[in-house]
Design a protein around this motif. Structure first.
Motif, short mmCIF file in Angstrom:
data_model
loop_
_atom_site.label_atom_id
_atom_site.label_comp_id
_atom_site.label_asym_id
_atom_site.label_seq_id
_atom_site.Cartn_x
_atom_site.Cartn_y
_atom_site.Cartn_z
N SER A 135 0.83 -1.20 0.00
CA SER A 135 0.00 0.00 0.00
C SER A 135 0.87 1.25 0.00
CB SER A 135 -0.91 0.01 1.23
OG SER A 135 -1.68 1.20 1.29
N ASN A 136 0.28 2.33 -0.47
CA ASN A 136 0.94 3.64 -0.40
C ASN A 136 0.67 4.35 0.92
OD1 ASN A 136 2.25 3.65 -2.91
ND2 ASN A 136 0.37 4.27 -3.95
N LEU A 137 -0.22 3.77 1.76
CA LEU A 137 -0.46 4.38 3.06
C LEU A 137 -1.07 3.37 4.02
CD1 LEU A 137 -0.22 6.94 4.73
CD2 LEU A 137 -2.55 7.53 4.05
N PHE A 138 -0.26 2.97 4.99
CA PHE A 138 -0.72 2.17 6.12
C PHE A 138 -0.82 3.07 7.35
CE2 PHE A 138 1.74 -1.11 3.73
CZ PHE A 138 0.71 -2.00 3.48
N SER A 139 -1.76 2.75 8.22
CA SER A 139 -1.83 3.37 9.54
C SER A 139 -1.65 2.25 10.56
CB SER A 139 -3.17 4.08 9.76
OG SER A 139 -3.31 5.17 8.88
N PHE A 140 -0.59 2.37 11.37
CA PHE A 140 -0.28 1.33 12.34
C PHE A 140 -0.75 1.74 13.73
CE2 PHE A 140 2.96 0.77 9.02
CZ PHE A 140 2.74 -0.57 8.70
N SER A 145 -2.02 -3.20 15.38
CA SER A 145 -2.89 -3.31 14.21
C SER A 145 -2.34 -2.56 13.01
CB SER A 145 -4.29 -2.76 14.55
OG SER A 145 -4.21 -1.36 14.78
N VAL A 146 -2.93 -2.84 11.85
CA VAL A 146 -2.63 -2.10 10.63
C VAL A 146 -3.95 -1.85 9.91
CG1 VAL A 146 -2.19 -4.25 9.34
CG2 VAL A 146 -1.33 -2.06 8.46
N THR A 147 -4.13 -0.60 9.45
CA THR A 147 -5.34 -0.19 8.75
C THR A 147 -4.93 0.48 7.45
OG1 THR A 147 -6.44 0.21 10.86
CG2 THR A 147 -7.47 1.16 8.90
N THR A 148 -5.72 0.27 6.40
CA THR A 148 -5.41 0.90 5.12
C THR A 148 -6.69 1.11 4.33
OG1 THR A 148 -4.20 0.68 3.03
CG2 THR A 148 -4.94 -1.36 4.09
N GLU A 149 -6.70 2.17 3.55
CA GLU A 149 -7.84 2.46 2.68
C GLU A 149 -7.67 1.87 1.30
OE1 GLU A 149 -10.70 3.94 3.50
OE2 GLU A 149 -9.94 3.93 5.55
N LYS A 150 -6.45 1.46 0.97
CA LYS A 150 -6.20 0.90 -0.37
C LYS A 150 -4.96 0.01 -0.30
CE LYS A 150 -5.48 2.32 -5.22
NZ LYS A 150 -6.66 1.62 -5.79
N THR A 151 -5.16 -1.27 -0.47
CA THR A 151 -4.03 -2.19 -0.40
C THR A 151 -4.25 -3.39 -1.31
OG1 THR A 151 -2.65 -3.49 1.11
CG2 THR A 151 -5.00 -3.52 1.53
N ASP A 152 -3.17 -4.01 -1.72
CA ASP A 152 -3.21 -5.32 -2.35
C ASP A 152 -2.80 -6.33 -1.29
OD1 ASP A 152 -3.79 -3.99 -4.69
OD2 ASP A 152 -1.72 -4.05 -5.43
N LEU A 153 -3.52 -7.44 -1.23
CA LEU A 153 -3.30 -8.41 -0.16
C LEU A 153 -3.02 -9.79 -0.72
CD1 LEU A 153 -3.46 -9.31 2.85
CD2 LEU A 153 -5.92 -9.63 2.48
N LYS A 154 -1.99 -10.43 -0.18
CA LYS A 154 -1.72 -11.83 -0.47
C LYS A 154 -1.72 -12.59 0.86
CE LYS A 154 1.09 -11.16 -4.64
NZ LYS A 154 2.43 -11.40 -5.25
N ILE A 155 -2.48 -13.68 0.90
CA ILE A 155 -2.52 -14.53 2.10
C ILE A 155 -1.85 -15.85 1.74
CG2 ILE A 155 -3.97 -15.61 3.84
CD1 ILE A 155 -6.09 -13.53 3.25
#
Length: 507
Positions: free
Chosen positions: A204-209, A213-223
């Motif tokens: 992501s271009n912006l994480f909030s830690f 925890s981690v919060t984001t409004e726009k992310t790509d996720l791989k599990i």
């Protein structure tokens, strides 16, 4: 810029911005043998709030032919940038600017650097180490990094920390790390780059830690999978949050048309909202109320098998996915109805054998219905099954167990369109006591085709008429409608191949 009249001993200092050196006195050995090395200015450094004003002596510095100084802060250090930070160590003024070597603190951060450059509105440096102390009350996590680049903007209360070759470590658990940039402000810690841990990876271009925890409004996720560090889920453009203390995460796509890929199971789905239980190692995908998502196989041998569902549970321990709310699966030309609308996808990407399912063939006319079926779906164009077929006549409720049901692609029609067929066969024996009509027993092969409304009978029939004794079984081969059963046979033969007759005989 400094001007000084040696004869009249008068001088002036022209200030540039808020940073300057206020002259109080100077000395030299004499005009005749004056050299640069003899310059010695006493005064006060006024740094516009970078440091508190402090007295110092400016001398000629050989390394860059500048007027400047090298000094050490007091043991307690100096406050920096109007008391927004603190510095302890060496300070040097030269043509390179105002530099420092030592320890810098800002809010909860601490860094060690050998090349700090203090500017009126910013501080830049590289640091051997960077440390952010956790503060649960302010929801700030612990962070640590080595070999970092720092850009601190005191007026906007923002510190940007870039990792060069190593990742930052977060949460003091030895597992979570981010490669990229951290952004620290009094409001908390943010970041950009690739955030990863043993179970997943977020970009992501912006994480909030937060503290955990981690919060984001726009992310790509791989599990990741648990088996071989493969990828179980890969989805883009999400918003969401993970709390690593409660071990719960929730994500939703920003775009309703986003696709979630499941590379390990070789499926994709349009379900793009899910809850992730990191503790139980499970994930639940859900659709919006009243809607369904589509599941499509990407397995090269499954011909893009697809079906709809309202929710799915994924078990990372087994790599199996249990899909709910599946109304039917279209395979070949048949509709397959799974029991309780549940379908399970195995770790190998195939639909797990369906039990107690139903089949309607074909999907348009639905001439034939199979219930209590056991079905193996191998692709969009092929399945095999066994199951029961209701065959009711006025006085008997009978069930035919078809042991060989196949749905498959058969070719192309004249228009060039693909054609399909579902067919079934079984063999009945006398002990099955099967009646094809009210007074007619049958033994032999029964078959159906999805394109034919009636069943096909190929075997032997016997009339159930008590008045006639010792009846023979006679050969039949026809397609018949149980609701209007007519058996035409011009040359009936017995099982032994003898011609059979009916009538009154005298002997």
């Amino acid at each position: 810029h400094v001007y000084y009249d040696l004869n009249n001993k008068q001088g002036d200092c022209y200030q540039k911005e808020d940073f300057y050196f206020e002259l109080e006195a100077f000395q030299f050995n004499g005009l005749a043998d004056f050299t640069e090395k003899d310059l010695n200015f006493k005064g006060k450094l006024i740094s516009g709030g970078i440091f508190p004003d402090f007295e110092e002596t400016i001398v000629f510095q050989e390394h860059d032919r500048s007027l400047g100084f090298v000094t050490e802060t007091p043991e307690a250090g100096y406050s920096t940038y109007l008391e927004k930070g603190a510095f302890k160590g060496k300070i040097q003024l030269s043509n390179q600017g105002l530099e420092g070597k030592g320890e810098l603190k800002y809010e909860a951060t601490t860094l060690l650097s050998e090349d700090i450059i203090f500017k009126p509105n910013e501080l830049i440096c590289t640091a051997d180490s960077f440390y952010l102390k956790a503060d649960a009350a302010r929801s700030i996590p612990e962070a640590y990094g080595e070999a970092v680049e720092i850009n601190w903007l005191p007026k906007s209360d923002s510190m940007f920390i870039n990792s060069q070759n190593k990742s930052f470590h977060l949460f003091n658990d030895g597992e979570h790390q981010i490669g990229g940039m951290l952004i620290y402000t009094p409001d908390g810690l943010k970041g950009k780059g690739i955030f990863e841990w043993s179970q997943g990876e977020m970009t992501s271009n912006l994480f909030s830690f937060g503290s955990t925890s981690v919060t984001t409004e726009k992310t790509d996720l791989k599990i990741k999978t648990l088996q071989d560090d493969g990828v179980a889920f890969d989805t883009r453009d999400l918003n969401g949050k993970i709390d690593f203390e409660s071990k719960k995460g929730r994500f939703k796509a920003n775009n309703a048309t986003s696709i979630t890929a499941m590379p390990y199971n070789q499926y994709i789905t349009t379900l793009n909202e899910f809850e992730w239980d990191l503790g139980k190692k499970a994930l639940t995908l859900v659709a919006d109320a009243g809607k369904k998502g589509t599941f499509i196989s990407t397995h090269p041998s499954q011909d893009s098998l697809k079906f709809e569902g309202t929710a799915a549970n994924y078990d990372f321990e087994t790599s199996e996915m249990n899909i709910k709310g599946v109304p039917f699966i279209l395979v070949a030309d048949a509709l397959v109805y799974p029991e309780k609308n549940h379908v399970k996808i195995n770790a190998d990407g195939y639909v797990k054998q369906l039990e107690n399912a139903e089949i309607a063939a074909d999907f348009e006319n639905q001439y034939h219905h199979i219930h209590q079926a056991t079905i193996n779906i191998s692709s969009r164009n092929h399945f095999t099954a066994i199951g029961n077929y209701d065959y009711q006549i006025p006085t008997k409720k009978q069930v035919i167990n078809f042991t060989n049901i196949v749905g498959k692609r058969t070719g192309k029609n004249k228009a060039g369109n693909l054609t399909y067929e579902t067919s079934g066969k079984t063999v009945l024996v006398p002990s099955d006591d099967f009646y094809l009509a009210e007074k007619t027993r049958f033994q032999g092969e029964i078959a159906f085709k999805s394109s034919d409304k009636h069943l096909a009978f190929d075997g032997f029939a016997q009339l159930d008429l008590p008045i006639l004794k010792n009846q023979e079984w006679f050969e039949v081969k026809f397609n018949g409608d149980k609701n209007n059963m007519l058996v035409a046979n011009e040359t009936p033969q017995s099982k032994a191949g003898n011609m059979l007759f009916t009538g009154i005989y005298l002997g």
